[in-house]
Design a protein around this motif. Structure first.
Motif, PDB file in Angstrom:
ATOM      1  N   LYS A 178      -0.903   4.206   4.358  1.00  6.29           N
ATOM      2  CA  LYS A 178       0.213   3.327   4.009  1.00  6.29           C
ATOM      3  C   LYS A 178       0.464   3.495   2.515  1.00  6.29           C
TER       4      LYS A 178
ATOM      5  N   ASP B 295      -3.029   2.619   0.416  1.00  4.57           N
ATOM      6  CA  ASP B 295      -4.169   3.481   0.726  1.00  4.57           C
ATOM      7  C   ASP B 295      -4.274   4.653  -0.244  1.00  4.57           C
TER       8      ASP B 295
ATOM      9  N   LYS C  16     -11.009   4.589   9.933  1.00  8.41           N
ATOM     10  CA  LYS C  16      -9.736   4.228   9.286  1.00  8.41           C
ATOM     11  C   LYS C  16      -8.750   3.659  10.312  1.00  8.41           C
ATOM     12  N   ASP C  17      -8.753   4.218  11.517  1.00  3.78           N
ATOM     13  CA  ASP C  17      -7.878   3.652  12.558  1.00  3.78           C
ATOM     14  C   ASP C  17      -8.253   2.196  12.823  1.00  3.78           C
TER      15      ASP C  17
ATOM     16  N   ASP D  10      -6.953   0.134  10.015  1.00  2.32           N
ATOM     17  CA  ASP D  10      -5.495  -0.047  10.130  1.00  2.32           C
ATOM     18  C   ASP D  10      -5.156  -1.135  11.148  1.00  2.32           C
TER      19      ASP D  10
END
Ligand code: PRX
Length: 645
Positions: A227, A231, A198-199, A202
């Motif tokens: 967000k 998300d 997920k990082d 992003d």
């Protein structure tokens, strides 16, 4: 047979294989001489249609405008899931085996149907429509398969990006096909290590303003930033939707997916596959090459981020109503017996993996294999790169205990399904040879002038007529598709590989003839790595080539010219390696960086890669013709400073 090492089909295998040698011959000849009848019959057998086709095959290679099963209507997800519910709702569709040996989960066709319908409804609710592109960046968990099938169900085009790619690589792929939604997980786990999926998403999305929806599967307990509005957690979203969702009626030629792959030049290409032809090739090749029978447990150890995972974890096996194993881990974690333990645990009957994994395991000795039973195995497969005879023999003797035939399957992202391969229980085997063409595949070898080589010989491998899972286009750039595959030899599909054919008509793939290298079964464009390197402020110029590597097959050798005044150092070398990992992904890291004050160029400024390849391979006594070099002393210097002594 011309080769000394021939492994004839053993009579026991032949006695239960789907067809025999004569059957293969008959079907092969019909598939080449009368493709319309052959493929029409196979489509009826392998697929379910909502509406029949008006013409099996139209178009040709000249404009790369082929169309298979014109006007037919179907849905790939319906074929892989719903169609099986009447007979096999309670049968296991997927066996998920987690990275931790304590984690596994069987998923029935009924479970699969409900999960896929729910996710399809979530996608719809979040504004995803037929024809939209959806990026899937996932670990190897069942939700990755649900995500692909949910897209197919509603007619969205999935673009799976391998979980090892960096934020920049994700961004490029999202932008190229204008994906406006992403499905990912908070984290992935492989070999006990956490991957910050997920990082990475992003970071990628910081430069993708059109992405309005990110669905996040909770694979670990780690918190990740969200967000608002964009998300959502997968588990929250699927709780709020219905578990029924009608499958969209799709045209046979509607796109099913895009998968990016490296070429010899420029940015990665979005290879586009369409619905009916792709699904048919995946299903028929899965059945005949692997001699698939009802009750088999099929395990393809690839990642769904590559085409092998698309065709032989998801679409082929599920279209055939098989049980397909999804493995989250790596071959050597917790220890080097892992593959074989998984085989025993789930009674896997057919196992399909890459030579690089076999070579790595072979180097650890026989004990980790022999500590397991493997009695359930009856067939082995290999894919992704040439398998060296030593690895083949080890696979055959130690893993398969001389009981299991090995199918060495040659194919590509662009071909969608296996093209040259033995049929298990039908084809006599030669270690290192992909053997004979599959149904509908007519290969030829061409010399440098484009003349067909007859009989035994060596040349560039081309395919002479369309097959159902042929690449349809490069997303957004049809001309690039025509130029890359259909222009070098007009009238043929050019594979980019060279091959040898022996007296028995067996094919032996030699390797790429373009600037594509194959590192641990991962296809990399040297141009991509060069572009990454020259983005670094201290790098003036870079040239990347492959060199032979015992385990990886090929490894990355980068020649780097630094900006004027920049000091060479080991620290800088490390920095550049990390920089490439950041730009593309860890799997593209250069193994060797040689600082090169000058690169060998022709007088017109073209880098002579042939020479760089020889130096990297340590074959410096025969550099070939160097008379066109602008400055021959550059070569002496490179040889004196080479790193792979
Ligand atoms: O060079 C060939 C090699 O892998 C290339 C295709 O890579 P990719 O599109 O990533 O697909 C890999 C999985 C199908 C080919 O051009 N290759 C693939 N399979 C084999 C192979 N080389 C030799 N033998 C194989 N069995």
């Amino acid at each position: 047979m011309s080769q000394s090492h021939v492994y004839p089909v053993n009579p026991e295998q032949a006695s239960h294989s789907l067809i025999d040698k004569a059957g293969y011959q008959r079907m092969y000849e019909q598939s080449i001489n009368d493709p319309e009848t052959f493929w029409g019959e196979q489509a009826e057998q392998f697929l379910g249609f909502f509406q029949p086709w008006s013409k099996v095959l139209s178009g040709d290679f000249s404009k790369a405008d082929v169309s298979w099963f014109k006007d037919a209507k179907l849905n790939a997800c319906w074929n892989c899931v719903d169609r099986h519910l009447p007979q096999r709702a309670d049968q296991t569709a997927l066996i998920w085996e987690g990275d931790d040996p304590a984690d596994s989960l069987p998923i029935t066709y009924r479970d699969l149907h409900l999960a896929v319908c729910r996710l399809a409804n979530v996608l719809k609710q979040r504004g995803v429509k037929k024809g939209d592109r959806v990026c899937i960046y996932m670990p190897m968990i069942p939700e990755a398969v649900y995500a692909m099938l949910a897209c197919a169900r509603i007619g969205a085009i999935h673009s799976v990006v391998f979980g090892g790619f960096s934020p920049d690589a994700i961004k490029d792929r999202i932008l190229d096909s204008d994906c406006q939604s992403v499905i990912t997980a908070n984290q992935g786990i492989r070999g006990g290590k956490v991957i910050a999926l997920k990082d990475n998403v992003d970071k990628a999305l910081a430069n993708c303003p059109n992405v309005h929806s990110v669905i996040v599967v909770k694979r670990t307990n780690a918190e990740v930033s969200f967000k608002q509005g964009r998300d959502v957690w997968y588990h929250d979203a699927i709780d709020q939707v219905d578990d029924q969702c009608a499958a969209e009626v799709m045209d046979a030629e509607d796109p099913l997916f895009i998968l990016y792959t490296s070429g010899s030049t420029g940015k990665p290409k979005g290879v586009l596959h369409t619905t009916a032809g792709y699904l048919l090739s995946a299903a028929i090749s899965h059945k005949y090459i692997f001699d698939y029978h009802e009750g088999d447990v099929f395990w393809c150890s690839a990642d769904v981020g590559w085409v092998t995972g698309h065709s032989y974890i998801v679409y082929g096996p599920l279209c055939n109503g098989a049980t397909s194993l999804v493995f989250e881990g790596v071959p050597t974690y917790p220890d080097a017996s892992r593959f074989w333990q998984v085989i025993d645990k789930h009674q896997v009957t057919i196992f399909y993996t890459a030579p690089t994994a076999l070579r790595a395991l072979m180097s650890m000795g026989n004990e980790p294999v022999q500590a397991t039973s493997r009695q359930s195995l009856r067939l082995l497969g290999s894919v992704g790169e040439p398998i060296n005879p030593e690895a083949w023999e080890w696979y055959y003797n130690v893993v398969g205990e001389q009981r299991c035939p090995i199918v060495d399957t040659w194919w590509q992202t662009e071909t969608g399904a296996s093209m040259i391969s033995p049929l298990a229980g039908v084809t006599d085997l030669k270690p290192g040879s992909a053997t004979l063409p599959f149904f509908g595949v007519k290969p030829e070898l061409l010399d440098a002038d484009g003349n067909i080589i007859t009989g035994a010989g060596k040349g560039n491998l081309v395919i002479t007529q369309s097959w159902p899972s042929q690449i349809r286009t490069v997303f957004g750039d049809h001309q690039r598709c025509v130029d890359t595959y259909f222009t070098a030899y007009p009238g043929y599909y050019f594979t980019g590989d060279s091959a040898r054919r022996d007296e028995d008509g067996y094919y032996w793939i030699i390797g790429r003839v373009d600037d594509v290298i194959n590192v641990s079964g991962h296809r990399l464009g040297t141009a991509e790595i060069e572009s990454a390197l020259v983005l670094h402020p201290k790098v003036a110029e870079a040239a990347v080539v492959g060199f032979p590597h015992d385990i990886k097959g090929q490894a990355v050798y980068a020649y780097v010219t630094l900006m004027l005044g920049v000091e060479e150092s080991d620290a800088l070398r490390k920095e550049l390696v990390a920089f490439v990992a950041g730009e593309i992904g860890a799997f593209a890291r250069p193994d060797i960086i040689q600082f090169a004050p000058g690169l060998p160029k022709t007088r017109s400024g073209k880098i002579m890669r042939r020479i760089l390849r020889k130096i990297a391979a340590n074959e410096t006594d025969n550099l070939g013709d160097t008379s066109t070099l602008a400055d021959p002393s550059v070569v002496e210097q490179l040889i004196a400073n080479r790193h792979n002594r």
